[in-house]
Write a protein that holds these residues in place. Structure first.
Motif: not given
Length: 327
Positions: A86-101
């Protein structure tokens, strides 16, 4: 920063209402997928929220939690098999390419991916299977405040539904009022406390350590004070030698199961030469897992006021911008 910090109780009250049914649906899907472990993805304050999530899910659910290494995919161009995660990705903006990728890669390998994000139209939200919104509203200050605390409350609500923890669910309903009371309490850190401090350590244990990572970051961001966070247990394994220089020690007290052993270690550090100032929460009747949020909120208020007293701009620290994009 001051305005957004003060919005936190309202943000969390509305978030808990808006996400209640969604959390139930999400938990139903999680239980159907039967993940073997959780992978937390995030950077900065969001990474620190993931550390809180690690303690929370491992303690309350017995679910193993690991931290991601975004560079494995983004820099080294290697894929990892996360089919049972189960992947939980946390981000305020949701725009950092490394997190998205990395989320895209994990989802392609078979992981169930949840975006805990403030911007529901962001690339991260679009890359995930599920979106768990922070509902923090616009956050303009470079230093994240209400969005970090909204990340923690969202994780608490998810864990409470996952574990059917009625005590925690009930306590979450009273959390916004407890946070409002914290806003009116006396300062724990003052301009005189940190005047002429250039280096320090922030020590906590368990959930106290988790929030220490975020609080140490804020001292760097907002006050340009070099401060590193340690578990008070880990600090004994070498770093405590710095106490001979009478280094500033910021003690983060959370009155949960960790309190007796952590307090004993802090007393030892003071005897060894550390200049100790303690941060804690008021004695409010909330679930122990909610107490760390009270400590952080009071700290945010104090740090913003100290920055103003020092003639620093807490909203626009030199060299930083709100959305940081890494690859």
């Amino acid at each position: 920063m001051a305005q957004e910090t003060a919005q936190t109780p309202t943000v969390i009250r509305q978030q808990l209402i808006n996400n209640a049914q969604l959390c139930q649906q999400l938990v139903t899907e999680i239980k159907a997928r039967k993940p073997r472990y959780v992978l937390m993805i995030g950077r900065g304050s969001s990474d620190h929220a993931g550390v809180f999530g690690k303690y929370l899910l491992e303690i309350e659910l017995g679910m193993p939690v690991m931290a991601s290494s975004p560079s494995v995919f983004g820099i080294y161009h290697k894929s990892v098999d996360y089919k049972d995660a189960l992947v939980i990705a946390i981000s305020q903006s949701g725009r950092s390419p490394d997190i998205v990728n990395q989320v895209k890669s994990a989802r392609a390998s078979g992981a169930m991916c949840v975006a805990l994000v403030n911007d529901q139209q962001s690339p991260l939200a679009q890359a995930a299977d599920w979106v768990l919104p922070m509902h923090a509203g616009l956050e303009q200050s470079v230093a994240a405040t209400k969005s970090y605390l909204a990340s923690l409350s969202a994780l608490l609500q998810l864990a409470a539904h996952w574990n059917n923890n009625s005590a925690l669910l009930s306590s979450l309903n009273s959390l916004p009022e407890a946070l409002n009371q914290v806003l009116a309490e006396p300062a724990q850190l003052t301009p005189d406390t940190l005047r002429n401090v250039q280096h320090g350590v922030m020590l906590g244990r368990g959930f106290g350590y988790a929030i220490s990572r975020e609080m140490a970051l804020k001292l760097k961001e907002v006050l340009a004070i070099h401060c590193e966070a340690f578990s008070s247990a880990e600090f004994m394994h070498g770093p405590s030698a710095m106490l001979a220089n009478h280094i500033q020690v910021i003690d983060v007290q959370v009155e949960d199961e960790s309190a007796p052993v952590h307090s004993s270690q802090i007393q030892t550090f003071a005897q060894q030469g550390g200049r100790v100032v303690s941060l804690s929460h008021s004695q409010l009747t909330v679930h122990p897992r909610c107490l760390p949020l009270l400590v952080v909120l009071r700290f945010y208020v104090d740090v913003e006021r100290i920055a103003q007293a020092y003639g620093r701009d807490p909203d626009r620290p030199q060299g930083l911008k709100k959305v940081t994009e890494t690859h």
